[in-house]
Design a protein around this motif. Structure first.
Motif, mmCIF file in Angstrom:
data_model
loop_
_atom_site.group_PDB
_atom_site.id
_atom_site.type_symbol
_atom_site.label_atom_id
_atom_site.label_comp_id
_atom_site.label_asym_id
_atom_site.label_seq_id
_atom_site.Cartn_x
_atom_site.Cartn_y
_atom_site.Cartn_z
ATOM 1 N N SER A 74 0.826 -1.208 0.000
ATOM 2 C CA SER A 74 0.000 0.000 0.000
ATOM 3 C C SER A 74 0.862 1.260 0.000
ATOM 4 O O SER A 74 0.416 2.310 -0.437
ATOM 5 C CB SER A 74 -0.904 0.023 1.231
ATOM 6 O OG SER A 74 -1.787 -1.052 1.205
ATOM 7 N N LEU A 75 2.063 1.154 0.535
ATOM 8 C CA LEU A 75 3.008 2.272 0.574
ATOM 9 C C LEU A 75 4.283 1.867 -0.137
ATOM 10 O O LEU A 75 4.665 0.689 -0.140
ATOM 11 C CB LEU A 75 3.347 2.639 2.020
ATOM 12 C CG LEU A 75 2.225 3.173 2.897
ATOM 13 C CD1 LEU A 75 2.721 3.360 4.325
ATOM 14 C CD2 LEU A 75 1.703 4.481 2.357
ATOM 15 N N GLY A 76 4.959 2.844 -0.686
ATOM 16 C CA GLY A 76 6.244 2.583 -1.306
ATOM 17 C C GLY A 76 7.368 2.684 -0.281
ATOM 18 O O GLY A 76 7.188 3.223 0.822
ATOM 19 N N ALA A 77 8.523 2.186 -0.655
ATOM 20 C CA ALA A 77 9.688 2.237 0.236
ATOM 21 C C ALA A 77 10.072 3.680 0.550
ATOM 22 O O ALA A 77 10.483 3.995 1.668
ATOM 23 C CB ALA A 77 10.864 1.494 -0.390
ATOM 24 N N GLY A 78 9.910 4.578 -0.407
ATOM 25 C CA GLY A 78 10.223 5.981 -0.181
ATOM 26 C C GLY A 78 9.322 6.605 0.874
ATOM 27 O O GLY A 78 9.772 7.440 1.667
ATOM 28 N N ASP A 79 8.061 6.203 0.898
ATOM 29 C CA ASP A 79 7.138 6.705 1.913
ATOM 30 C C ASP A 79 7.585 6.272 3.307
ATOM 31 O O ASP A 79 7.539 7.049 4.257
ATOM 32 C CB ASP A 79 5.716 6.198 1.653
ATOM 33 C CG ASP A 79 5.166 6.664 0.320
ATOM 34 O OD1 ASP A 79 5.414 7.827 -0.051
ATOM 35 O OD2 ASP A 79 4.485 5.866 -0.348
ATOM 36 N N VAL A 80 8.029 5.023 3.415
ATOM 37 C CA VAL A 80 8.503 4.499 4.695
ATOM 38 C C VAL A 80 9.750 5.261 5.144
ATOM 39 O O VAL A 80 9.855 5.677 6.298
ATOM 40 C CB VAL A 80 8.791 2.983 4.596
ATOM 41 C CG1 VAL A 80 9.398 2.451 5.880
ATOM 42 C CG2 VAL A 80 7.519 2.220 4.243
ATOM 43 N N LYS A 81 10.671 5.480 4.222
ATOM 44 C CA LYS A 81 11.902 6.202 4.560
ATOM 45 C C LYS A 81 11.604 7.654 4.921
ATOM 46 O O LYS A 81 12.195 8.198 5.854
ATOM 47 C CB LYS A 81 12.897 6.121 3.400
ATOM 48 C CG LYS A 81 13.448 4.718 3.183
ATOM 49 C CD LYS A 81 14.449 4.666 2.050
ATOM 50 C CE LYS A 81 13.731 4.548 0.735
ATOM 51 N NZ LYS A 81 14.641 4.322 -0.408
ATOM 52 N N PHE A 82 10.676 8.267 4.213
ATOM 53 C CA PHE A 82 10.297 9.649 4.512
ATOM 54 C C PHE A 82 9.689 9.750 5.910
ATOM 55 O O PHE A 82 10.023 10.644 6.682
ATOM 56 C CB PHE A 82 9.335 10.171 3.449
ATOM 57 C CG PHE A 82 8.869 11.583 3.667
ATOM 58 C CD1 PHE A 82 9.761 12.595 3.997
ATOM 59 C CD2 PHE A 82 7.535 11.917 3.524
ATOM 60 C CE1 PHE A 82 9.331 13.910 4.188
ATOM 61 C CE2 PHE A 82 7.087 13.214 3.703
ATOM 62 C CZ PHE A 82 8.002 14.208 4.039
ATOM 63 N N ALA A 83 8.802 8.816 6.252
ATOM 64 C CA ALA A 83 8.194 8.820 7.588
ATOM 65 C C ALA A 83 9.255 8.624 8.663
ATOM 66 O O ALA A 83 9.198 9.262 9.720
ATOM 67 C CB ALA A 83 7.127 7.724 7.685
ATOM 68 N N ALA A 84 10.243 7.782 8.395
ATOM 69 C CA ALA A 84 11.310 7.545 9.371
ATOM 70 C C ALA A 84 12.161 8.804 9.566
ATOM 71 O O ALA A 84 12.487 9.170 10.699
ATOM 72 C CB ALA A 84 12.172 6.368 8.934
ATOM 73 N N VAL A 85 12.513 9.475 8.484
ATOM 74 C CA VAL A 85 13.323 10.702 8.590
ATOM 75 C C VAL A 85 12.523 11.797 9.287
ATOM 76 O O VAL A 85 13.045 12.508 10.153
ATOM 77 C CB VAL A 85 13.827 11.163 7.202
ATOM 78 C CG1 VAL A 85 14.505 12.524 7.302
ATOM 79 C CG2 VAL A 85 14.781 10.139 6.610
ATOM 80 N N ALA A 86 11.242 11.923 8.949
ATOM 81 C CA ALA A 86 10.402 12.920 9.622
ATOM 82 C C ALA A 86 10.298 12.608 11.114
ATOM 83 O O ALA A 86 10.346 13.513 11.948
ATOM 84 C CB ALA A 86 9.017 12.957 8.980
ATOM 85 N N GLY A 87 10.186 11.333 11.459
ATOM 86 C CA GLY A 87 10.150 10.935 12.865
ATOM 87 C C GLY A 87 11.445 11.260 13.575
ATOM 88 O O GLY A 87 11.438 11.691 14.733
ATOM 89 N N LEU A 88 12.559 11.069 12.892
ATOM 90 C CA LEU A 88 13.871 11.422 13.455
ATOM 91 C C LEU A 88 13.914 12.908 13.792
ATOM 92 O O LEU A 88 14.422 13.305 14.841
ATOM 93 C CB LEU A 88 14.978 11.070 12.463
ATOM 94 C CG LEU A 88 16.387 11.508 12.836
ATOM 95 C CD1 LEU A 88 16.975 10.555 13.866
ATOM 96 C CD2 LEU A 88 17.275 11.571 11.610
ATOM 97 N N LEU A 89 13.369 13.727 12.917
ATOM 98 C CA LEU A 89 13.384 15.172 13.135
ATOM 99 C C LEU A 89 12.430 15.599 14.253
ATOM 100 O O LEU A 89 12.741 16.517 15.012
ATOM 101 C CB LEU A 89 13.011 15.889 11.834
ATOM 102 C CG LEU A 89 14.030 15.758 10.702
ATOM 103 C CD1 LEU A 89 13.412 16.175 9.378
ATOM 104 C CD2 LEU A 89 15.274 16.564 11.000
ATOM 105 N N LEU A 90 11.293 14.923 14.371
ATOM 106 C CA LEU A 90 10.263 15.356 15.317
ATOM 107 C C LEU A 90 10.404 14.771 16.718
ATOM 108 O O LEU A 90 10.007 15.402 17.693
ATOM 109 C CB LEU A 90 8.873 14.992 14.781
ATOM 110 C CG LEU A 90 8.398 15.768 13.565
ATOM 111 C CD1 LEU A 90 7.104 15.175 13.040
ATOM 112 C CD2 LEU A 90 8.228 17.239 13.888
ATOM 113 N N GLY A 91 10.907 13.566 16.844
ATOM 114 C CA GLY A 91 10.956 12.904 18.143
ATOM 115 C C GLY A 91 9.712 12.057 18.367
ATOM 116 O O GLY A 91 8.786 12.045 17.548
#
Length: 149
Positions: A74-91
């Protein structure tokens, strides 16, 4: 505030790329993860002021909540990586809120797609919803009073 503005432009660029080409460029993700990790290593806090542990937890949450969508195609690998990087930035807490907001936006889009009777195989870009939730969280978060510090 300059960092927040740059992060918003970065998220908008990723969103636009995913909307047009259905791809999240790895180069755009590297463009942000390198300075984010360097800030954590050198300053002991992330670009948005999160601790090392909070940033790592946020990255794990972004990854863990999107990876099942990748496994289900349902999601692409880029979406997963983007969510992970955004999570890294936000906490941790703000990543949870971002994922909640993105999930609500994706659900609303899914309802719209169903109402238009599009084929079930029709895939929609998730990065724009993730980006909108990320920018909203950066500018207005934390939104839920339970997680306020």
């Amino acid at each position: 505030m300059v960092v927040v503005a740059l992060l918003a432009v970065w998220a908008a660029a990723i969103s636009t790329s995913d909307w047009i080409s259905r791809r999240v460029p790895n180069a755009a993700l590297l463009l942000m993860i390198v300075p984010a990790v360097l800030a954590l290593m050198i300053q002991g806090q992330g670009l948005l002021g999160e601790s090392r542990l909070g940033s790592a937890g946020g990255m794990l949450i972004g990854f863990a909540l999107t990876f099942p969508g990748y496994l289900l195609r349902s999601l692409g690998a880029g979406d997963v990586k983007f969510a992970a990087v955004a999570g890294l930035l936000l906490g941790v807490s703000r990543a949870c809120e971002m994922m909640l907001g993105a999930s609500l936006l994706m659900g609303a889009l899914a309802v719209i797609m169903l109402s238009r009777r599009l084929p079930r195989q029709t895939r929609f870009p998730a990065a724009p919803m993730l980006a909108l939730a990320f920018v909203t969280e950066m500018l207005a978060g934390p939104l839920l009073p339970v997680w306020r510090r």
